[in-house]
Design a protein around this motif. Structure first.
Motif: not given
Length: 169
Positions: A21-38
């Motif tokens: 349902g309805v949510g609010k975008i708090l932020s856009i962040e970068e994370q590294e997952v299995a050696g890839f930047k997401l």
């Protein structure tokens, strides 16, 4: 209908994620997952006290969408005023269809579930599973209508009830 792109979403935007349902975008962040930047949208769902991270490149195909337009809300309210359409299929099959509509994130489909499962006081009792689906659909509808109108959920719920109880009169 305009096509939604991931860069149409910004922090502080209210969005609809089909399964929650309805949510609010708090932020856009970068994370590294299995050696890839997401790059991830961090979305908070107040009602569930839940935070969800959705990869920005998968946001649209996951069903993430902006809030409905006032026109879509008006169409949903018109749908609520309609006559309930209950198929003669077995309950398990109908319940599955209702669940799919609720989780589709489509406001009109959710309004159809609310309309079809609503019971006036003089009608037969709802089963537990029927009531659960009705409440889930009504809550989704209420939250989105409240967010679109910039109102609280109580007044949005009252508006929905007025329409539902008014159609029987």
């Amino acid at each position: 209908m305009t096509k939604t792109r991931k860069n149409d979403f910004r922090p502080d935007d209210f969005v609809v994620y089909p399964a929650h349902g309805v949510g609010k975008i708090l932020s856009i962040e970068e994370q590294e997952v299995a050696g890839f930047k997401l790059e991830l949208f961090v979305i908070y769902f107040e009602k569930d006290k839940m935070t969800l991270r959705v990869p920005t490149n998968k946001a649209v195909e996951s069903g993430l969408r902006p809030l409905a337009t006032p026109e879509v809300v008006a169409h949903a309210m018109k749908t609520l005023r309609g006559k309930a359409r209950i198929k003669k299929a077995m309950w398990s099959r109908r319940a599955q269809e209702y669940e799919q509509k609720i989780n589709s994130g489509d406001l009109i489909a959710i309004a159809e579930v609310v309309r079809d499962l609503h019971r006036a006081d003089d009608q037969r009792e709802q089963s537990y599973s029927e009531r659960q689906l009705y409440e889930a659909a009504r809550e989704r509808l209420t939250r989105e209508i409240a967010a679109v109108a910039g109102r609280d959920e109580v007044s949005a719920a009252k508006e929905i009830d007025d329409v539902l109880f008014g159609r029987a009169a």
